[in-house]
Design an enzyme around this catalytic site. Structure first.
Site, PDB file in Angstrom:
ATOM      1  N   LYS A   1       0.865  -1.183   0.000  1.00  0.00           N
ATOM      2  CA  LYS A   1       0.000   0.000   0.000  1.00  0.00           C
ATOM      3  C   LYS A   1       0.899   1.230   0.000  1.00  0.00           C
ATOM      4  O   LYS A   1       1.919   1.235   0.688  1.00  0.00           O
ATOM      5  CB  LYS A   1      -0.911   0.009   1.237  1.00  0.00           C
ATOM      6  CG  LYS A   1      -1.864  -1.200   1.330  1.00  0.00           C
ATOM      7  CD  LYS A   1      -3.030  -1.108   0.371  1.00  0.00           C
ATOM      8  CE  LYS A   1      -3.937  -2.306   0.526  1.00  0.00           C
ATOM      9  NZ  LYS A   1      -5.106  -2.276  -0.347  1.00  0.00           N
TER      10      LYS A   1
ATOM     11  N   LYS B   1       1.075  -9.971  -2.593  1.00  0.00           N
ATOM     12  CA  LYS B   1      -0.086  -9.983  -3.504  1.00  0.00           C
ATOM     13  C   LYS B   1      -0.209  -8.622  -4.173  1.00  0.00           C
ATOM     14  O   LYS B   1      -0.109  -7.589  -3.526  1.00  0.00           O
ATOM     15  CB  LYS B   1      -1.358 -10.284  -2.697  1.00  0.00           C
ATOM     16  CG  LYS B   1      -2.647 -10.171  -3.472  1.00  0.00           C
ATOM     17  CD  LYS B   1      -3.841 -10.374  -2.541  1.00  0.00           C
ATOM     18  CE  LYS B   1      -5.117  -9.882  -3.198  1.00  0.00           C
ATOM     19  NZ  LYS B   1      -5.070  -8.438  -3.496  1.00  0.00           N
TER      20      LYS B   1
ATOM     21  N   ASP C   1      -2.370  -5.668  -5.800  1.00  0.00           N
ATOM     22  CA  ASP C   1      -3.719  -5.216  -5.524  1.00  0.00           C
ATOM     23  C   ASP C   1      -4.563  -5.327  -6.784  1.00  0.00           C
ATOM     24  O   ASP C   1      -4.050  -5.487  -7.895  1.00  0.00           O
ATOM     25  CB  ASP C   1      -3.740  -3.797  -4.954  1.00  0.00           C
ATOM     26  CG  ASP C   1      -4.617  -3.756  -3.701  1.00  0.00           C
ATOM     27  OD1 ASP C   1      -4.329  -2.973  -2.787  1.00  0.00           O
ATOM     28  OD2 ASP C   1      -5.591  -4.540  -3.636  1.00  0.00           O
ATOM     29  N   GLU C   2      -5.875  -5.176  -6.588  1.00  0.00           N
ATOM     30  CA  GLU C   2      -6.804  -5.511  -7.673  1.00  0.00           C
ATOM     31  C   GLU C   2      -6.633  -4.611  -8.897  1.00  0.00           C
ATOM     32  O   GLU C   2      -6.959  -5.028 -10.010  1.00  0.00           O
ATOM     33  CB  GLU C   2      -8.251  -5.457  -7.178  1.00  0.00           C
ATOM     34  CG  GLU C   2      -8.744  -4.100  -6.746  1.00  0.00           C
ATOM     35  CD  GLU C   2      -8.369  -3.731  -5.316  1.00  0.00           C
ATOM     36  OE1 GLU C   2      -7.680  -4.516  -4.647  1.00  0.00           O
ATOM     37  OE2 GLU C   2      -8.773  -2.637  -4.897  1.00  0.00           O
TER      38      GLU C   2
ATOM     39  N   HIS D   1      -9.389 -12.574  -6.995  1.00  0.00           N
ATOM     40  CA  HIS D   1      -9.851 -11.344  -6.335  1.00  0.00           C
ATOM     41  C   HIS D   1     -11.255 -11.071  -6.862  1.00  0.00           C
ATOM     42  O   HIS D   1     -11.501 -11.281  -8.046  1.00  0.00           O
ATOM     43  CB  HIS D   1      -8.906 -10.173  -6.636  1.00  0.00           C
ATOM     44  CG  HIS D   1      -9.118  -9.011  -5.717  1.00  0.00           C
ATOM     45  ND1 HIS D   1     -10.253  -8.224  -5.752  1.00  0.00           N
ATOM     46  CD2 HIS D   1      -8.366  -8.531  -4.709  1.00  0.00           C
ATOM     47  CE1 HIS D   1     -10.169  -7.304  -4.809  1.00  0.00           C
ATOM     48  NE2 HIS D   1      -9.041  -7.456  -4.158  1.00  0.00           N
TER      49      HIS D   1
ATOM     50  N   LYS E   1     -13.200  -4.172   7.023  1.00  0.00           N
ATOM     51  CA  LYS E   1     -13.716  -2.857   6.587  1.00  0.00           C
ATOM     52  C   LYS E   1     -14.833  -2.974   5.562  1.00  0.00           C
ATOM     53  O   LYS E   1     -15.441  -1.973   5.192  1.00  0.00           O
ATOM     54  CB  LYS E   1     -12.568  -2.042   5.992  1.00  0.00           C
ATOM     55  CG  LYS E   1     -12.090  -2.546   4.617  1.00  0.00           C
ATOM     56  CD  LYS E   1     -10.885  -1.760   4.081  1.00  0.00           C
ATOM     57  CE  LYS E   1     -10.457  -2.277   2.714  1.00  0.00           C
ATOM     58  NZ  LYS E   1      -9.194  -1.674   2.232  1.00  0.00           N
TER      59      LYS E   1
ATOM     60  N   GLY F   1      -3.136  -5.456   4.170  1.00  0.00           N
ATOM     61  CA  GLY F   1      -2.333  -4.428   3.522  1.00  0.00           C
ATOM     62  C   GLY F   1      -2.047  -3.359   4.554  1.00  0.00           C
ATOM     63  O   GLY F   1      -0.995  -3.323   5.189  1.00  0.00           O
TER      64      GLY F   1
HETATM   65  O1  LIG Z   1      -6.604  -4.662  -0.793  1.00  0.00           O
HETATM   66  C1  LIG Z   1      -7.427  -5.252  -0.123  1.00  0.00           C
HETATM   67  C2  LIG Z   1      -7.437  -5.180   1.352  1.00  0.00           C
HETATM   68  O2  LIG Z   1      -6.479  -4.244   1.778  1.00  0.00           O
HETATM   69  P1  LIG Z   1      -6.430  -3.871   3.339  1.00  0.00           P
HETATM   70  O3  LIG Z   1      -5.881  -5.065   4.054  1.00  0.00           O
HETATM   71  O4  LIG Z   1      -5.519  -2.695   3.415  1.00  0.00           O
HETATM   72  O5  LIG Z   1      -7.826  -3.550   3.740  1.00  0.00           O
HETATM   73  C3  LIG Z   1      -8.423  -6.090  -0.829  1.00  0.00           C
HETATM   74  O6  LIG Z   1      -8.621  -5.547  -2.127  1.00  0.00           O
HETATM   75  C4  LIG Z   1      -9.743  -6.229  -0.117  1.00  0.00           C
HETATM   76  O7  LIG Z   1      -9.559  -7.179   0.888  1.00  0.00           O
HETATM   77  C5  LIG Z   1     -10.798  -6.731  -1.085  1.00  0.00           C
HETATM   78  O8  LIG Z   1     -11.995  -6.962  -0.364  1.00  0.00           O
HETATM   79  P2  LIG Z   1     -12.531  -8.460  -0.194  1.00  0.00           P
HETATM   80  O9  LIG Z   1     -11.394  -9.214   0.431  1.00  0.00           O
HETATM   81  O10 LIG Z   1     -13.744  -8.310   0.715  1.00  0.00           O
HETATM   82  O11 LIG Z   1     -12.888  -8.974  -1.546  1.00  0.00           O
HETATM   83 MG   LIG Z   2      -7.159  -4.431  -2.717  1.00  0.00          MG
END
Ligand SMILES: O=C(COP(=O)(O)O)[C@H](O)[C@H](O)COP(=O)(O)O
Ligand SMILES: [Mg+2]
Length: 416
Positions: free
Chosen positions: A152, A178, A180-181, A270, A311, A363
């Site tokens: 991050k 990992k 990120d998306e 993801h 979150k 993250g």
């Molecule tokens: O980057 C993160 C979490 O980052 P952080 O740990 O900083 O919150 C993921 O994209 C979310 O988990 C996706 O949501 P989900 O897992 O519900 O699909």
């Molecule tokens: Mg993410």
């Protein structure tokens, strides 16, 4: 012979073993009674329409049957004949059971809640190559959760910065770096550079820790480019790929699954954009069904939420995880991923809710540690190890200063 949508209703029908049975929540439109609405769902999602049709011969063999109505719960069940579906084509299956019906005026709301998949259809899909066995077959996670971290800010780091974050996290005890998306192949962090530099740091971290480390590389891209990225991952010695399964679409996921079979690569799914379908409780497609689709298409891990601790909005995580790791005509299971707002102070509560046969991702909960990524990774892994042995994070902190610092900052509360 004319057929109308009323012909798609039979409350005496007993589904055949090779029928696909779908459960929907519906709210009939004002002018529709329950039977008419249920019939229209069965009709429009198989081979009927709003008008009376003159049909001959075997066409009726492809018609779905609405066979149960629970007005109090708002639930109906529809049985779909096996012959309606193209074996092995998830897009075609979804164009039936989650297609036009999602927008037709005969219902004010409709949500595909659950599917009972018949063996004939299940066997036409590959299912996962590894499933939760990745924890022992590729990683050294054994009986504890696999751990992962996303650098991050989620995008914007240079390739060097990204790989360095990976090294700091891997040497702090995390198993998986990992992407990120929304990190794919951007100018500030090009795909192949990120792949090679991250794996170089992975090799360093493995040498220093003696633990297996790997990288969930986001290969999400248009069409053939995504397959080329899968090949590059394999060529450079990566053991996993990550795919944004909803934004790429299920046909693409099936292509990636086929390519990954050639290379023996595990697939991390993801689910970004899933909430467009599953967040509003009375419409769309449930995360339970999205997880079922993903398992059939053959992902090895999929995000299924944090049992409300993180979150993001979560549906019934436990029920989804139980299905993902339960029996379904011999399909390999899937490793559920808990992620989104997690930090070390939540891990004992999380494992109490979800057990240890999961992956946990943080993250902000690692890189936001007051002493940085390496300390955050140490705190996270120490909390995971302790929670997997049934200890509280508070107890675990007594012999881990980094975890103590994390608890001072975040406590054991869910972030907002
Ligand atoms: O980057 C993160 C979490 O980052 P952080 O740990 O900083 O919150 C993921 O994209 C979310 O988990 C996706 O949501 P989900 O897992 O519900 O699909
Ligand atoms: Mg993410």
């Amino acid at each position: 012979m004319g057929i109308t949508y009323e012909d798609f209703l039979d409350l005496e029908y007993d589904p055949l073993d090779d029928d696909l049975v779908c459960e929907f929540y519906i709210e009939p439109a004002d002018r529709m009674d329950w039977e008419a609405a249920a019939s229209r769902v069965a009709s429009e999602s198989s081979n009927g329409t709003w008008a009376e049709l003159q049909v001959e011969g075997s066409v009726r063999d492809l018609s779905a049957t609405a066979f149960s109505i629970d007005e109090e719960a708002g639930h109906i069940e529809v049985a779909y004949p096996d012959a309606l579906f193209e074996p092995g084509s998830m897009p075609q299956v979804l164009s039936c059971i989650a297609g036009n019906i999602m927008g037709m005026k005969a219902v004010d709301r409709i949500r595909l809640l659950d599917c009972e998949w018949p063996v004939t259809l299940v066997e036409s899909f590959p299912g996962p190559q590894y499933g939760s066995a990745v924890k022992s077959e590729i990683l050294d996670a054994g009986d504890r959760p696999a751990t992962a971290t996303v650098p991050k800010p989620k995008v914007g780091l240079t390739t060097d910065q990204h790989a360095t974050v990976g090294y700091e996290a891997w040497t702090g005890g995390v198993d998986l770096l990992k992407d990120d998306e929304n990190l794919t192949d951007q100018s500030f962090n090009p795909f192949e550079d990120r792949l090679t530099e991250s794996l170089a740091q992975r090799d360093r971290a493995e040498d220093e820790t003696g633990e297996t480390k790997s990288y969930l590389l986001n290969v999400t891209a248009p069409g053939s480019e995504m397959l080329e990225r899968v090949d590059m991952a394999a060529e450079h010695g990566c053991e996993f790929v990550m795919v944004d399964v909803v934004t790429t679409g299920w046909a693409a996921v099936q292509q990636v699954r086929e390519r990954c079979e050639r290379h023996g690569l595990a697939i991390h799914a993801h689910r970004a954009m899933h909430a467009a379908f599953d967040r509003v409780p009375d419409h769309g497609v449930s995360m339970r069904v999205i997880a079922q689709i993903a398992r059939l298409c053959g992902v090895d891990h999929i995000h299924t939420g944090t049992a409300g601790l993180g979150k993001l909005e979560n549906e019934d995580t436990e029920g989804i995880n139980d299905w993902l790791q339960g029996e379904c005509h011999g399909l390999t299971d899937v490793l559920p991923v808990a992620s989104g707002g997690l930090h070390p102070g939540l891990l004992d509560q999380l494992l109490d809710e979800l057990g240890a046969n999961i992956a946990v991702q943080a993250g902000g909960g690692i890189h936001g540690h007051p002493d940085g990524t390496h300390a955050g990774a140490i705190a996270f892994r120490h909390a995971v190890d302790a929670a997997a042995q049934g200890h509280s994070v508070e107890d675990a902190a007594t012999d881990c200063p980094e975890l103590e610092r994390a608890l001072e900052k975040w406590g054991t509360e869910t972030p907002r």
